[in-house]
Scaffold this active site. Structure first.
Site, short mmCIF file in Angstrom:
data_model
loop_
_atom_site.label_atom_id
_atom_site.label_comp_id
_atom_site.label_asym_id
_atom_site.label_seq_id
_atom_site.Cartn_x
_atom_site.Cartn_y
_atom_site.Cartn_z
N CYS A 134 52.29 6.51 19.88
CA CYS A 134 53.27 6.94 20.88
C CYS A 134 52.88 8.28 21.51
O CYS A 134 53.39 8.65 22.55
CB CYS A 134 54.65 7.07 20.26
SG CYS A 134 54.90 6.08 18.79
N THR B 133 71.55 -13.05 17.24
CA THR B 133 71.00 -14.30 16.73
C THR B 133 69.66 -14.03 16.05
O THR B 133 68.82 -13.31 16.61
CB THR B 133 70.82 -15.31 17.89
OG1 THR B 133 72.10 -15.56 18.44
CG2 THR B 133 70.20 -16.61 17.40
N HIS C 104 54.56 -5.37 11.60
CA HIS C 104 53.24 -5.33 12.27
C HIS C 104 52.29 -4.31 11.68
O HIS C 104 51.13 -4.25 12.07
CB HIS C 104 53.40 -5.15 13.79
CG HIS C 104 53.75 -3.77 14.24
ND1 HIS C 104 52.81 -2.89 14.72
CD2 HIS C 104 54.92 -3.11 14.30
CE1 HIS C 104 53.40 -1.75 15.08
NE2 HIS C 104 54.68 -1.86 14.83
N GLN D 256 54.70 2.66 7.04
CA GLN D 256 53.25 2.80 6.90
C GLN D 256 52.80 2.52 5.46
O GLN D 256 51.71 2.02 5.24
CB GLN D 256 52.84 4.22 7.32
CG GLN D 256 51.42 4.41 7.73
CD GLN D 256 51.01 3.57 8.93
OE1 GLN D 256 50.09 2.78 8.84
NE2 GLN D 256 51.68 3.73 10.06
N ASN E 104 52.22 8.42 8.76
CA ASN E 104 51.36 7.62 9.64
C ASN E 104 50.20 8.43 10.20
O ASN E 104 49.13 7.89 10.45
CB ASN E 104 52.19 7.02 10.78
CG ASN E 104 53.13 8.02 11.41
OD1 ASN E 104 53.98 8.59 10.73
ND2 ASN E 104 52.99 8.23 12.70
C1 LIG Z 1 54.94 2.32 13.16
C2 LIG Z 1 55.89 3.19 12.43
C3 LIG Z 1 57.27 3.18 12.73
C4 LIG Z 1 57.85 2.35 13.85
O1 LIG Z 1 57.77 0.99 13.54
P1 LIG Z 1 57.88 -0.08 14.76
O2 LIG Z 1 58.00 -1.39 14.07
O3 LIG Z 1 56.62 0.07 15.54
O4 LIG Z 1 59.08 0.29 15.54
C5 LIG Z 1 58.11 3.98 12.00
N1 LIG Z 1 57.63 4.77 11.01
C6 LIG Z 1 56.33 4.80 10.69
C7 LIG Z 1 55.87 5.67 9.57
C8 LIG Z 1 55.42 4.02 11.39
O5 LIG Z 1 54.13 4.08 11.07
#
Ligand SMILES: *Cc1c(COP(=O)(O)O)cnc(C)c1O
Length: 391
Positions: free
Chosen positions: A335, A247, A211, A189, A161
């Site tokens: 983060c 659920t 997302h 990613q 990422n």
């Molecule tokens: C964003 C990300 C995550 C975490 O995913 P979330 O759905 O935000 O918890 C884990 N690993 C990588 C490589 C990411 O880019």
């Protein structure tokens, strides 16, 4: 006057942090909040309707992953998928064969690395880190040299990422398979741009998060190869084949499946749009900003991903100046914002603090245009110069 004009623009260049929900994804989700609200575990027709949507979504995911529907476990996010994979496989391996060795890369997302650290500190596992090269990449030879009889699980991120670097997952997968050791990859990613065919990747566990590819936040999936020993992290009702109680969040699951279907179908078109823009951006920045370097591999990287380090620059100040000027970027993973420590990923690649503290990540997406990137490249050199003077 000019200042005002600049302040008015809001250009999003942080698609690795998150993406907006695609129109067709939102449209697919909406009925499941209201008229189709049933609980997929109920016997009556409301439940049957939800159950049908759930199983459709699972089949869509399975097609994109090239696996069986029963190998797809829906979770609440990419982080949860990573947690379930690592902790679940580690606990199962310890129980079945007293294996306590966990092998991961030093460039994992915290959802993997912090989970591994907890396994070591609180559950008696031994965590070993693979070396990475100057591009932040793992080599399969290094994995081969470290696999042991008592290796419980191996985890290597597919595409990073922070630096976009793509790891040789299929080669590592083959090695682990020969030794019968479960292999997990965090593809959260990668999934927007790279094939996540679990057969060619030869993985046993693979994490996704919606997302990052124009799906909603708060839903993810874990591929679990049939027969992979895994202990559930969340117990309760028997949802998700007993691996993840709770659920079902049908609207989000439906949204994830539609977003994944789109990502798979549109992968070549999305890459075709973004790659020339990205390459032009990298070329201009390295040319126009002295003491700058690309982090991660020049070609073995995600097509929408550019990441840089500027010597003796304050990366956090740069992000704030960029935001003020109308550009939303990042320095590493979302983060870590506000953390003055150099990124663990950049440090693992051998970057000294004077480079690592001046990092910038620019990640493109479907909305970006050549004109936007032109404006960015024009603004950046001056802003970098300003954050160098401060230091
Ligand atoms: C964003 C990300 C995550 C975490 O995913 P979330 O759905 O935000 O918890 C884990 N690993 C990588 C490589 C990411 O880019």
């Amino acid at each position: 006057m000019q200042e005002e004009l600049i302040m008015e623009q809001k250009i999003y260049l942080d698609y690795a942090a998150t993406t907006p929900v695609a129109e067709s994804v939102l449209a697919a989700m909406l009925p499941y909040f209201s008229e189709k609200f049933g609980n997929s575990s109920s016997v009556h027709r409301f439940g049957q309707q939800a159950e049908a949507a759930l199983e459709d979504a699972r089949e869509t995911m399975a097609r994109g992953l090239n696996c069986q529907p029963k190998e797809v476990i829906f979770t609440s996010c990419g982080s949860e998928s990573d947690n379930l994979a690592l902790r679940g496989a580690a606990f199962a391996a310890r129980r079945a064969r007293n294996a306590r060795h966990v092998l991961i890369s030093p460039v994992e997302h915290h959802a993997v690395s912090r989970t591994a650290q907890q396994l070591a500190r609180q559950h008696g596992f031994e965590v070993e880190y693979l070396p990475v090269d100057e591009y932040g990449m793992v080599s399969s030879e290094e994995v081969a040299a470290r696999l042991r009889e008592d290796t419980a699980v191996v985890s290597v991120i597919y595409a990073n990422n922070e630096i976009g670097a793509i790891n040789p997952i299929a080669e590592i997968g083959q090695l682990c398979r020969e030794k019968g050791i479960p292999f997990h990859t965090d593809a959260v990613q990668a999934a927007g741009y790279l094939s996540v065919d679990v057969e060619s990747l030869q993985v046993d566990l693979l994490s996704l998060g919606a997302h990052k590819f124009y799906g909603p936040k708060g839903v993810g999936a874990l591929y679990v190869r049939q027969g992979t020993p895994i202990v559930p992290a969340q117990t309760g009702g028997g949802q998700e084949f007993g691996l993840r109680a709770g659920t079902h969040n049908i609207p989000y699951i439906v949204g994830m499946a539609e977003a994944f279907r789109l990502a798979v179908d549109e992968r070549p078109a999305r890459t075709g749009h973004i790659l020339p823009l990205r390459d032009h951006l990298i070329g201009r920045i390295l040319e126009e900003i002295p003491d700058s370097r690309l982090t991660g591999h020049p070609t073995q990287r995600l097509p929408n991903h550019a990441s840089f380090a500027f010597h003796s620059a304050d990366g956090n100040a740069l992000l704030m100046l960029l935001d003020h000027t109308g550009f939303a970027c990042s320095s590493g993973s979302a983060c870590k914002t506000g953390n003055p420590e150099p990124s663990e990923v950049l440090t693992a690649m051998g970057l000294s603090d004077d480079w690592a503290l001046g990092s910038l990540r620019v990640t493109l997406g479907s909305s970006n245009t050549a004109a936007e990137l032109q404006a960015f490249v024009q603004a950046l050199p001056n802003l970098v110069a300003q954050v160098r003077k401060l230091g």
